[in-house]
Design an enzyme around this catalytic site. Structure first.
Site, short mmCIF file in Angstrom:
data_model
loop_
_atom_site.label_atom_id
_atom_site.label_comp_id
_atom_site.label_asym_id
_atom_site.label_seq_id
_atom_site.Cartn_x
_atom_site.Cartn_y
_atom_site.Cartn_z
N PHE A 405 0.93 -1.40 0.20
CA PHE A 405 -0.15 -0.03 -0.20
C PHE A 405 0.81 1.00 -0.10
O PHE A 405 2.54 1.42 0.85
CB PHE A 405 -1.05 0.26 1.32
CG PHE A 405 -1.65 1.45 0.52
CD1 PHE A 405 -3.09 1.24 0.32
CD2 PHE A 405 -1.26 2.74 1.80
CE1 PHE A 405 -3.34 2.10 0.49
CE2 PHE A 405 -2.37 3.31 1.84
CZ PHE A 405 -3.73 3.81 1.29
N CYS A 406 0.88 2.35 -0.70
CA CYS A 406 1.62 3.22 -0.98
C CYS A 406 0.82 4.61 -0.59
O CYS A 406 0.05 5.01 -1.36
CB CYS A 406 2.30 3.08 -2.53
SG CYS A 406 3.36 5.02 -2.85
N PRO A 407 1.06 5.22 0.49
CA PRO A 407 0.31 6.58 1.28
C PRO A 407 0.90 7.52 -0.34
O PRO A 407 -0.39 8.60 0.10
CB PRO A 407 1.17 5.80 2.27
CG PRO A 407 2.43 5.92 2.34
CD PRO A 407 2.10 4.66 1.43
N GLY A 410 -1.69 7.52 -2.24
CA GLY A 410 -3.05 6.66 -1.44
C GLY A 410 -3.94 5.81 -2.20
O GLY A 410 -5.14 5.71 -2.05
N ASN A 411 -2.98 4.49 -2.67
CA ASN A 411 -3.75 3.76 -3.55
C ASN A 411 -3.25 1.96 -3.25
O ASN A 411 -2.05 2.54 -2.60
CB ASN A 411 -3.85 3.35 -4.21
CG ASN A 411 -5.11 2.72 -5.36
OD1 ASN A 411 -5.65 2.03 -4.41
ND2 ASN A 411 -5.58 2.51 -6.57
#
Ligand SMILES: [Zn+2]
Length: 559
Positions: A405-407, A410-411
């Site tokens: 998950f890549c902050p 945001g996805n």
């Protein structure tokens, strides 16, 4: 049941029960020839030959006894039948034989246990799966104390059994006669993994439920001395209520929902504006430098397009199983007559329970489960997930070929948007590296031009330092991703390979069965539309994957 313990290799097989327990078929036949009625006579403890054969998975002896016309549903002093005994050790071939011979799986013993309660008490997940899928047995039957198989699995701490029962839509919110739900019992016994699985499967709703003594699961865990578990459950409850600044009702909850994507947009825009306003005009540029300068602007703009795609694209969400299932089940509860009979599924040979609905039955009839790979069950989504998929805790969905998950975007990054993410990463890497080099050249020329302007110099140097740091970070991430793409492995798989059987060779070392030649690997990750890959549920042995079969000797998945 201590006949096996007494066996030291010199045991004299002098009774029908012992012949059945040890699988001495010749002795059994000899006893029957002497006295045809001996197969219906219990031993000194009141246990029958068929029970001993069932307990020890003696298929030949079971078939022989059935052919002799033994009473299939005869009970011992505790009210248990041969089917109860077969469930203890998960003797699936015997269970199937007994059921096909019309043994009754609804018989309750003196405590109200049927075979499914016994299977749950001994963690025989394959037995429960077999009975639910092939015979349509209802998994929510209570014993005399109001406890279902899920209560028992939680009490005993069998996480895989809990996973299966939750995916089979067992009720996790029903209290027994003491007012305890499965989560209460898992907390009382200090079964941490069982609590985690139950909470993932929806038991958060019972965190505030009190048993007859007025205690919640967290309080029960603390009372029984499971301090860490008690605090964990209390903390979980607080999170569910949306407490804290970042909770769903907190002041900064918007930051969690939007993640850091706006920050990236702001940062890149600021850096490009400074590049256009300060770096490029710092000194006149020749055509080559000018070309590369404008290429930085173009790649940054393209980066925005890929950021948008990475953020908004479906990363490979796998449809949840419980949405449609619960609504259909509600319809049945409200008006069972109106439901199309064809939408109900019973056992293959005509089960009585007809518990599972058609589409749910089909979804759970998976070779991965027949092979006993219970860790492929997602209790949150109520599905069997393919290999390489993982449940993302942030998006609360299972994602195919999950990377991370890549902050920043945001996805989650998965099969559906990894190529966009890679493009975003590499475009920004190019922009950061190229602009840093151009910045250095411009600063050098600016200094030598003998028209030093302190404010401009501060702008240029600050911009360059930040840009170089970001370029180094992007370079590290890009090298890591490129290496993973070339080997067809994800960040999640590299970090957690020891959790996945399909990534382990027979000697326990890392082995990736999806690693083909470098070109195919790169095409699959960077241009998945050229070679769309269907979800894989079982690792092929020819690829070197090791899939252990936990279903004892009877396994449809291995055939
Ligand atoms: Zn999931």
């Amino acid at each position: 049941m201590n006949i096996n313990k007494a066996h030291d290799g010199k045991e004299v097989i002098d009774t029908v029960c012992k012949a059945c327990a040890y699988g001495d078929f010749d002795k059994l036949k000899a006893f029957v020839e002497l006295d045809p009625g001996c197969t219906n006579i219990p031993d000194e403890n009141g246990y029958y030959p068929l029970q001993w054969a069932a307990l020890n998975n003696r298929l030949a002896e079971t078939n022989f006894l059935i052919a002799q016309g033994v009473a299939l549903n005869v009970t011992d002093g505790t009210g248990q039948t041969a089917l109860h005994w077969a469930a203890v050790r998960g003797s699936l071939p015997v269970i199937e034989t007994l059921l096909r011979s019309n043994a009754d799986y609804e018989i309750k013993d003196n405590r109200g246990y049927t075979a499914i309660h016994v299977a749950a008490q001994y963690g025989q997940t394959s037995v429960l799966y077999h009975l639910a899928l092939k015979w349509g047995v209802d998994m929510d039957q209570p014993d005399h104390d109001g406890r279902t198989p899920l209560h028992w699995a939680a009490y005993k701490g069998y996480a895989d059994t809990i996973r299966l029962l939750l995916v089979l839509d067992s009720r996790y919110d029903v209290g027994d006669k003491e007012g305890c739900t499965p989560l209460h019992w898992a907390a009382i016994k200090g079964n941490g993994e069982a609590c985690t699985v139950l909470l993932q499967g929806g038991s958060t709703s019972v965190l505030t439920s009190k048993d007859v003594t007025g205690l919640t699961p967290a309080q029960l865990a603390l009372e029984k001395g499971h301090r860490y578990l008690g605090l964990h459950l209390a903390e979980f409850k607080k999170k569910q209520e949306g407490g804290g600044w970042f909770g769903k009702n907190g002041k900064l909850s918007w930051m969690v929902s939007t993640q850091l994507a706006p920050l990236i947009v702001f940062y890149v825009t600021t850096m490009v504006v400074i590049f256009l306003k300060k770096v490029m005009p710092a000194h006149s540029m020749g055509p080559i430098l000018s070309f590369f300068s404008w290429s930085v602007v173009v790649t940054s703009a393209l980066g925005f397009a890929f950021l948008y795609k990475t953020t908004t694209a479906d990363p490979g969400f796998i449809p949840r199983g419980w949405d449609t299932y619960n609504s259909k089940r509600k319809d049945i509860d409200e008006s069972s007559e109106e439901v199309d009979e064809e939408s109900r599924i019973g056992g293959v040979v005509g089960g009585k329970g007809q518990h599972l609905l058609g589409h749910q039955h089909k979804a759970l009839d998976s070779p991965a489960l027949w092979a006993g790979n219970w860790n492929q069950l997602c209790v949150s989504c109520r599905i069997v997930r393919p290999l390489r998929a993982k449940h993302c805790s942030v998006t609360d969905r299972c994602i195919e070929v999950f990377d991370h998950f890549c902050p920043w975007v945001g996805n989650a990054i998965g099969k559906g948007n990894r190529h966009y993410f890679l493009a975003l990463l590499w475009l920004n890497l190019y922009a950061a590296v190229a602009s840093s080099i151009i910045g250095m050249i411009q600063i050098q020329r600016f200094v030598h031009a003998d028209r030093l302007h302190p404010t401009t110099m501060v702008w240029l140097v600050s911009w360059l330092i930040i840009n170089v740091f970001v370029a180094l970070g992007l370079a590290g991430l890009s090298v890591a991703q490129a290496s993973q793409v070339a080997r067809n492995v994800t960040t999640n798989e590299l970090a957690n390979w020891h959790r996945y059987q399909y990534l382990q060779a027979s000697d326990g070392r890392f082995h990736n069965p999806f690693n083909n030649d470098c070109t195919s690997n790169c095409l699959e990750a960077c241009a998945p539309f050229t070679a769309p890959m269907a979800p894989v549920y079982m690792a092929k042995s020819s690829l070197g994957g090791r899939v252990s079969c936990k279903s004892n000797t009877f396994c449809r998945g291995c055939h």
